[in-house]
Scaffold this motif. Structure first.
Motif, PDB file in Angstrom:
ATOM      1  N   ASP A   1       2.512   6.227   8.679  1.00  0.00           N
ATOM      2  CA  ASP A   1       2.579   7.635   8.269  1.00  0.00           C
ATOM      3  C   ASP A   1       2.712   8.541   9.483  1.00  0.00           C
ATOM      4  OD1 ASP A   1       2.301   6.844   5.659  1.00  0.00           O
ATOM      5  OD2 ASP A   1       0.168   7.319   5.531  1.00  0.00           O
TER       6      ASP A   1
ATOM      7  N   ARG B   1       2.361   1.713  -3.523  1.00  0.00           N
ATOM      8  CA  ARG B   1       1.395   2.080  -4.565  1.00  0.00           C
ATOM      9  C   ARG B   1       1.047   3.570  -4.516  1.00  0.00           C
ATOM     10  NH1 ARG B   1      -1.611  -2.653  -2.688  1.00  0.00           N
ATOM     11  NH2 ARG B   1      -1.165  -4.437  -4.049  1.00  0.00           N
ATOM     12  N   ASN B   2       1.044   4.145  -3.336  1.00  0.00           N
ATOM     13  CA  ASN B   2       0.635   5.547  -3.182  1.00  0.00           C
ATOM     14  C   ASN B   2       1.780   6.367  -2.590  1.00  0.00           C
ATOM     15  OD1 ASN B   2      -2.430   5.259  -3.760  1.00  0.00           O
ATOM     16  ND2 ASN B   2      -2.013   3.687  -2.206  1.00  0.00           N
TER      17      ASN B   2
ATOM     18  N   MET C   1       1.388  10.357  -2.404  1.00  0.00           N
ATOM     19  CA  MET C   1       0.419  10.757  -1.379  1.00  0.00           C
ATOM     20  C   MET C   1       0.940  10.455   0.022  1.00  0.00           C
ATOM     21  SD  MET C   1      -2.284  12.166  -2.710  1.00  0.00           S
ATOM     22  CE  MET C   1      -3.616  11.902  -1.546  1.00  0.00           C
ATOM     23  N   THR C   2       1.650   9.346   0.161  1.00  0.00           N
ATOM     24  CA  THR C   2       2.223   9.005   1.462  1.00  0.00           C
ATOM     25  C   THR C   2       3.244  10.035   1.899  1.00  0.00           C
ATOM     26  OG1 THR C   2       1.899   6.632   1.114  1.00  0.00           O
ATOM     27  CG2 THR C   2       3.559   7.279   2.725  1.00  0.00           C
TER      28      THR C   2
ATOM     29  N   ASN D   1      -7.390  10.210   2.162  1.00  0.00           N
ATOM     30  CA  ASN D   1      -7.393  10.075   0.696  1.00  0.00           C
ATOM     31  C   ASN D   1      -6.444   8.978   0.222  1.00  0.00           C
ATOM     32  OD1 ASN D   1      -9.281  12.075   0.268  1.00  0.00           O
ATOM     33  ND2 ASN D   1      -7.763  13.706   0.087  1.00  0.00           N
ATOM     34  N   THR D   2      -5.268   8.917   0.877  1.00  0.00           N
ATOM     35  CA  THR D   2      -4.292   7.884   0.513  1.00  0.00           C
ATOM     36  C   THR D   2      -4.861   6.487   0.733  1.00  0.00           C
ATOM     37  OG1 THR D   2      -2.471   9.366   1.116  1.00  0.00           O
ATOM     38  CG2 THR D   2      -1.955   7.028   0.918  1.00  0.00           C
TER      39      THR D   2
ATOM     40  N   ALA E   1      -8.528   0.932  -5.269  1.00  0.00           N
ATOM     41  CA  ALA E   1      -7.831   0.153  -6.298  1.00  0.00           C
ATOM     42  C   ALA E   1      -7.993  -1.348  -6.055  1.00  0.00           C
ATOM     43  CB  ALA E   1      -6.354   0.531  -6.325  1.00  0.00           C
TER      44      ALA E   1
ATOM     45  N   LEU F   1      -7.658   5.731  -1.773  1.00  0.00           N
ATOM     46  CA  LEU F   1      -7.122   5.375  -3.086  1.00  0.00           C
ATOM     47  C   LEU F   1      -6.634   3.926  -3.096  1.00  0.00           C
ATOM     48  CD1 LEU F   1      -5.107   8.586  -4.075  1.00  0.00           C
ATOM     49  CD2 LEU F   1      -7.114   7.659  -5.249  1.00  0.00           C
ATOM     50  N   ALA F   2      -5.950   3.542  -1.996  1.00  0.00           N
ATOM     51  CA  ALA F   2      -5.415   2.183  -1.928  1.00  0.00           C
ATOM     52  C   ALA F   2      -6.533   1.147  -1.912  1.00  0.00           C
ATOM     53  CB  ALA F   2      -4.534   2.037  -0.693  1.00  0.00           C
TER      54      ALA F   2
ATOM     55  N   ASN G   1       0.821  -1.209   0.000  1.00  0.00           N
ATOM     56  CA  ASN G   1       0.000   0.000   0.000  1.00  0.00           C
ATOM     57  C   ASN G   1       0.855   1.260   0.000  1.00  0.00           C
ATOM     58  OD1 ASN G   1      -2.345  -1.494   0.010  1.00  0.00           O
ATOM     59  ND2 ASN G   1      -2.574  -1.436   2.237  1.00  0.00           N
TER      60      ASN G   1
ATOM     61  N   GLU H   1      -0.910   1.104   7.859  1.00  0.00           N
ATOM     62  CA  GLU H   1      -0.316   2.060   6.919  1.00  0.00           C
ATOM     63  C   GLU H   1      -0.437   3.486   7.459  1.00  0.00           C
ATOM     64  OE1 GLU H   1      -1.077   3.821   2.403  1.00  0.00           O
ATOM     65  OE2 GLU H   1      -2.146   2.031   3.081  1.00  0.00           O
TER      66      GLU H   1
END
Length: 302
Positions: free
Chosen positions: A233, A18-19, A22-23, A196-197, A204, A200-201, A15, A229
């Motif tokens: 962050d 992939r982002n 954004m992360t 949002n991150t 998908a 999005l994950a 995850n 995740e």
């Protein structure tokens, strides 16, 4: 279904990769927010240390010369004793008072200036000024009490807590309001980015999530990797924010005021800075994990 550590690490790592953009944005935003909050905590701790001399209602400190004689110490104590109500020797302005000798003054000095080991090593109990700490009968009597001792033999300086503390606290409140407003505003942005991150994950992988639900995966089985995740962050943001806070703690503390109550810069100890870092870490982890849990919630209704 049971969660394995291998599954958690693999899903969390995938995850994050992939982002990545954004992360990074979420972590940077978290750094700014937690650095502002950490700065406020550092300034508050610095003021708390400087106010150690004024606990118990003390509002006047009569600092004596480091080389004061015992007769001069006794003379100042006699004046204070006579100034208590019912003693008949003075106006009765003093509610109570106590004497702080060189040893106790040095203990206070080490507490206040523990963040500057070189200064602590350079001075010893012999260089510390003893003092009388005075609690007035009425707050408005502080100036009248101080005036009695300004020119008394053996007296170095009379300091008024109300004036000194109020000057520091007024400046602190102004700075803290700005910093807290900044921290809250940026924290909202950080939470939004984390949400949002995560969305999005999970978007998908919405078909994969639906299949997992159909084969019996629980909501927590799906949710925990995404919460982890968000936690990563938050923790990473807190750690990156702590580094400048720790090394710039002296500058941040002295930003409240150029001088402390005893005419020395404000300090915080490394231990206090580390405790502040732990608070930042807990806040970052909680915000990241809870934000992620919120982001995942609507995708679990399959």
């Amino acid at each position: 279904m049971t969660l394995s550590s291998r599954y958690l690490l693999r899903e969390t790592g995938d995850n994050l990769r992939r982002n990545l953009v954004m992360t990074v944005a979420a972590v940077v935003t978290m750094v700014v927010s937690l650095a502002a909050a950490g700065g406020v905590l550092i300034m508050r701790e610095a003021i708390h240390k400087q106010a150690i001399q004024w606990r118990g209602g003390v509002q006047v400190a009569v600092f004596l010369n480091a080389s004061v004689s015992q007769s001069e110490v006794h003379a100042v104590g006699q004046l204070l004793a006579q100034d208590r109500p019912g003693n008949g020797g003075g106006p009765g302005l003093v509610k109570r008072y106590f004497y702080v000798d060189k040893a106790e003054a040095y203990r206070e000095f080490r507490t206040i200036f523990g963040g500057d080991p070189a200064l602590v090593r350079a001075l010893g109990p012999a260089q510390m000024p003893p003092s009388y700490r005075v609690v007035p009968l009425k707050p408005g009597d502080v100036t009248s009490i101080g005036d009695q001792f300004q020119s008394q033999p053996g007296v170095f300086r009379v300091t008024y807590a109300r004036q000194a503390i109020q000057a520091l606290e007024n400046r602190f409140h102004t700075l803290s309001e700005i910093a807290v407003a900044l921290a809250i505003g940026v924290m909202v942005g950080a939470v939004a980015l984390i949400v949002n991150t995560i969305q999005l994950a999970i978007f998908a992988r919405r078909r994969e999530v639906a299949v997992m639900k159909l084969v019996g995966a629980t909501n927590w089985f799906i949710r925990i990797p995404f919460m982890l995740e968000g936690l990563v962050d938050g923790v990473l943001g807190a750690l990156l924010a702590f580094v400048p806070i720790y090394f710039a703690r002296g500058s941040i503390a002295s930003f409240v005021g150029s001088e402390s109550l005893i005419a020395q810069p404000l300090y915080v100890t490394p231990h206090d800075a580390v405790m502040t870092g732990l608070v930042m870490l807990l806040v970052g982890a909680a915000v990241g994990a809870l934000g992620s849990a919120f982001a995942v919630r609507r995708f679990l209704r399959v």
